[in-house]
Design a protein around this motif. Sequence first.
Motif, PDB file in Angstrom:
ATOM      1  N   LEU A 189       0.924  -1.118   0.098  1.00  0.00           N
ATOM      2  CA  LEU A 189      -0.160  -0.076   0.019  1.00  0.00           C
ATOM      3  C   LEU A 189       0.832   1.097   0.026  1.00  0.00           C
ATOM      4  O   LEU A 189       0.659   2.315  -0.654  1.00  0.00           O
ATOM      5  N   ARG A 190       1.998   1.239   0.706  1.00  0.00           N
ATOM      6  CA  ARG A 190       2.939   2.377   0.879  1.00  0.00           C
ATOM      7  C   ARG A 190       3.367   2.671  -0.485  1.00  0.00           C
ATOM      8  O   ARG A 190       3.490   3.913  -0.922  1.00  0.00           O
ATOM      9  N   CYS A 191       4.074   1.485  -1.225  1.00  0.00           N
ATOM     10  CA  CYS A 191       4.389   1.678  -2.616  1.00  0.00           C
ATOM     11  C   CYS A 191       3.427   2.370  -3.443  1.00  0.00           C
ATOM     12  O   CYS A 191       3.575   3.199  -4.333  1.00  0.00           O
ATOM     13  N   PHE A 192       2.432   1.736  -3.375  1.00  0.00           N
ATOM     14  CA  PHE A 192       1.159   2.177  -4.405  1.00  0.00           C
ATOM     15  C   PHE A 192       0.869   3.810  -4.127  1.00  0.00           C
ATOM     16  O   PHE A 192       0.743   4.436  -4.946  1.00  0.00           O
ATOM     17  N   VAL A 193       0.867   3.960  -2.876  1.00  0.00           N
ATOM     18  CA  VAL A 193       0.460   5.383  -2.529  1.00  0.00           C
ATOM     19  C   VAL A 193       1.599   6.349  -3.010  1.00  0.00           C
ATOM     20  O   VAL A 193       1.345   7.510  -3.470  1.00  0.00           O
ATOM     21  N   ALA A 194       2.694   6.094  -2.876  1.00  0.00           N
ATOM     22  CA  ALA A 194       3.828   6.880  -3.334  1.00  0.00           C
ATOM     23  C   ALA A 194       3.731   7.143  -4.663  1.00  0.00           C
ATOM     24  O   ALA A 194       4.224   8.196  -5.259  1.00  0.00           O
ATOM     25  N   VAL A 195       3.526   5.997  -5.374  1.00  0.00           N
ATOM     26  CA  VAL A 195       3.443   5.925  -7.100  1.00  0.00           C
ATOM     27  C   VAL A 195       2.430   6.902  -7.444  1.00  0.00           C
ATOM     28  O   VAL A 195       2.405   8.013  -8.162  1.00  0.00           O
ATOM     29  N   ALA A 196       1.498   6.614  -6.848  1.00  0.00           N
ATOM     30  CA  ALA A 196      -0.267   7.169  -7.174  1.00  0.00           C
ATOM     31  C   ALA A 196       0.265   8.782  -7.179  1.00  0.00           C
ATOM     32  O   ALA A 196      -0.680   9.621  -7.511  1.00  0.00           O
ATOM     33  N   THR A 197       1.008   9.345  -5.825  1.00  0.00           N
ATOM     34  CA  THR A 197       1.164  10.640  -5.544  1.00  0.00           C
ATOM     35  C   THR A 197       2.061  11.247  -6.574  1.00  0.00           C
ATOM     36  O   THR A 197       1.885  12.432  -6.841  1.00  0.00           O
ATOM     37  N   GLU A 198       3.241  10.678  -6.779  1.00  0.00           N
ATOM     38  CA  GLU A 198       4.144  11.130  -7.569  1.00  0.00           C
ATOM     39  C   GLU A 198       3.955  11.177  -8.886  1.00  0.00           C
ATOM     40  O   GLU A 198       4.362  11.758  -9.684  1.00  0.00           O
ATOM     41  N   LEU A 199       3.256  10.148  -9.196  1.00  0.00           N
ATOM     42  CA  LEU A 199       2.607   9.515 -10.675  1.00  0.00           C
ATOM     43  C   LEU A 199       4.262   9.676 -11.590  1.00  0.00           C
ATOM     44  O   LEU A 199       4.351   9.995 -12.830  1.00  0.00           O
ATOM     45  N   HIS A 200       5.183   8.855 -10.710  1.00  0.00           N
ATOM     46  CA  HIS A 200       6.472   8.654 -11.465  1.00  0.00           C
ATOM     47  C   HIS A 200       7.099   7.619 -10.737  1.00  0.00           C
ATOM     48  O   HIS A 200       7.396   8.031  -9.423  1.00  0.00           O
ATOM     49  N   PHE A 201       7.524   6.656 -11.133  1.00  0.00           N
ATOM     50  CA  PHE A 201       8.225   5.366 -10.499  1.00  0.00           C
ATOM     51  C   PHE A 201       9.633   5.869  -9.722  1.00  0.00           C
ATOM     52  O   PHE A 201       9.772   5.362  -8.634  1.00  0.00           O
ATOM     53  N   GLY A 202      10.356   6.560 -10.661  1.00  0.00           N
ATOM     54  CA  GLY A 202      11.594   6.767 -10.139  1.00  0.00           C
ATOM     55  C   GLY A 202      11.669   7.584  -9.039  1.00  0.00           C
ATOM     56  O   GLY A 202      12.272   7.567  -7.705  1.00  0.00           O
ATOM     57  N   ARG A 203      10.632   8.937  -8.958  1.00  0.00           N
ATOM     58  CA  ARG A 203      10.642   9.903  -7.812  1.00  0.00           C
ATOM     59  C   ARG A 203       9.952   9.059  -6.641  1.00  0.00           C
ATOM     60  O   ARG A 203      10.368   9.357  -5.513  1.00  0.00           O
ATOM     61  N   ALA A 204       8.921   8.267  -7.235  1.00  0.00           N
ATOM     62  CA  ALA A 204       8.470   7.496  -5.937  1.00  0.00           C
ATOM     63  C   ALA A 204       9.519   6.331  -5.121  1.00  0.00           C
ATOM     64  O   ALA A 204       9.530   6.510  -4.019  1.00  0.00           O
ATOM     65  N   ALA A 205      10.390   5.879  -5.935  1.00  0.00           N
ATOM     66  CA  ALA A 205      11.334   4.789  -5.388  1.00  0.00           C
ATOM     67  C   ALA A 205      12.231   5.826  -4.397  1.00  0.00           C
ATOM     68  O   ALA A 205      12.554   5.374  -3.216  1.00  0.00           O
ATOM     69  N   VAL A 206      12.512   7.045  -5.176  1.00  0.00           N
ATOM     70  CA  VAL A 206      13.486   7.756  -4.106  1.00  0.00           C
ATOM     71  C   VAL A 206      12.853   8.120  -2.860  1.00  0.00           C
ATOM     72  O   VAL A 206      13.467   8.215  -1.456  1.00  0.00           O
ATOM     73  N   SER A 207      11.372   8.664  -2.841  1.00  0.00           N
ATOM     74  CA  SER A 207      10.906   8.932  -1.632  1.00  0.00           C
ATOM     75  C   SER A 207      10.746   8.045  -0.594  1.00  0.00           C
ATOM     76  O   SER A 207      10.760   7.901   0.711  1.00  0.00           O
ATOM     77  N   LEU A 208      10.804   6.632  -1.216  1.00  0.00           N
ATOM     78  CA  LEU A 208      10.502   5.397  -0.249  1.00  0.00           C
ATOM     79  C   LEU A 208      11.979   4.908   0.194  1.00  0.00           C
ATOM     80  O   LEU A 208      12.033   3.834   0.803  1.00  0.00           O
ATOM     81  N   ASN A 209      13.173   5.556  -0.385  1.00  0.00           N
ATOM     82  CA  ASN A 209      14.456   5.176  -0.136  1.00  0.00           C
ATOM     83  C   ASN A 209      14.621   3.899  -0.499  1.00  0.00           C
ATOM     84  O   ASN A 209      15.305   2.708   0.126  1.00  0.00           O
ATOM     85  N   MET A 210      14.239   3.433  -1.953  1.00  0.00           N
ATOM     86  CA  MET A 210      14.578   2.075  -2.255  1.00  0.00           C
ATOM     87  C   MET A 210      14.652   2.250  -4.001  1.00  0.00           C
ATOM     88  O   MET A 210      14.560   3.229  -4.361  1.00  0.00           O
TER      89      MET A 210
END
Length: 300
Positions: A7-28
Amino acid sequence: MFQLTQLRCFVAVATELHFGRAAVSLNMTQPPLTRQIQLLEHELGVLLLERSGGNVRLTPAGVVFLREAEDILRRSQSAALAARRAMRADAGCVTMGFIPAASFTLLPQLLASVQAQLPDVQIVLREMQTLDQLEAIGTDRIELGIVRPFAPRSFAESAAIFREPFVLAMPSEHRLAEQACMRLSDLEGEAFIQFCPSESRYLYELIAGRLRAQGVAPETVQTLSHTHSILALVDAGVGVALVPRSAQKLGYAGVRFRPLDEVDSFDVEVHLAWRRRGRQGVVDAVRLLIQEAYPVPAKA
């Protein structure tokens, strides 16, 4: 069943609408992030995100699921916080019953004391009569109670936290209204409004016992359970009544209050009640704070 990590991964991607930025925000890195989204979609059986080159957008199912996922994450955080608070003596939630009369003076001051000294404690209030509170304490529906004194119970303890004298309430046009101080003997033969012997037994027995001891026999015209109802009848000229002094806060324009003289004066108490061997931690912290803030010396 999906996991909170997904869920955290999905919310991060849905918020950023970008896999790269979402990955950075999640430190992965991006590959495990993509894998988590794929596992979530497989578990749900729906497509949540549409990917086109570097662009990402939510599907209709993804829009709906985002709201639910955010809510689940918020509630999981609240649950974790509540669990941590439960291990602290200065934080958490305490359910407290109170008699209506306590709201005149005592309850607002008491809540202010708790808020000032235990700011992380939430008090949930339940307005109940004394007998109802005792039943609720016995069945763990409330943890503390502001009550009138009661007959001993095997499961409950109590301590006095407030004491005040009775005063005489009378219609403003009553023949005794100009007297500065009253004697119980002044009530002889007067139309009298008394507390109900079944629902307000403590108050009834205090008043009736004192009148018997003094050999005074007013004419009881009504018996009621609540102070505000008694004062409403006094205001209407139905009779006079003995009520706790804090009842003056109710502000009936047509009612005059007079103290009893020193010889005839007698007091009424409010107690804090709790369950023997009940929940410790925050309940004990609130109980001890109240007892220390509102000490009532033993009667002489």
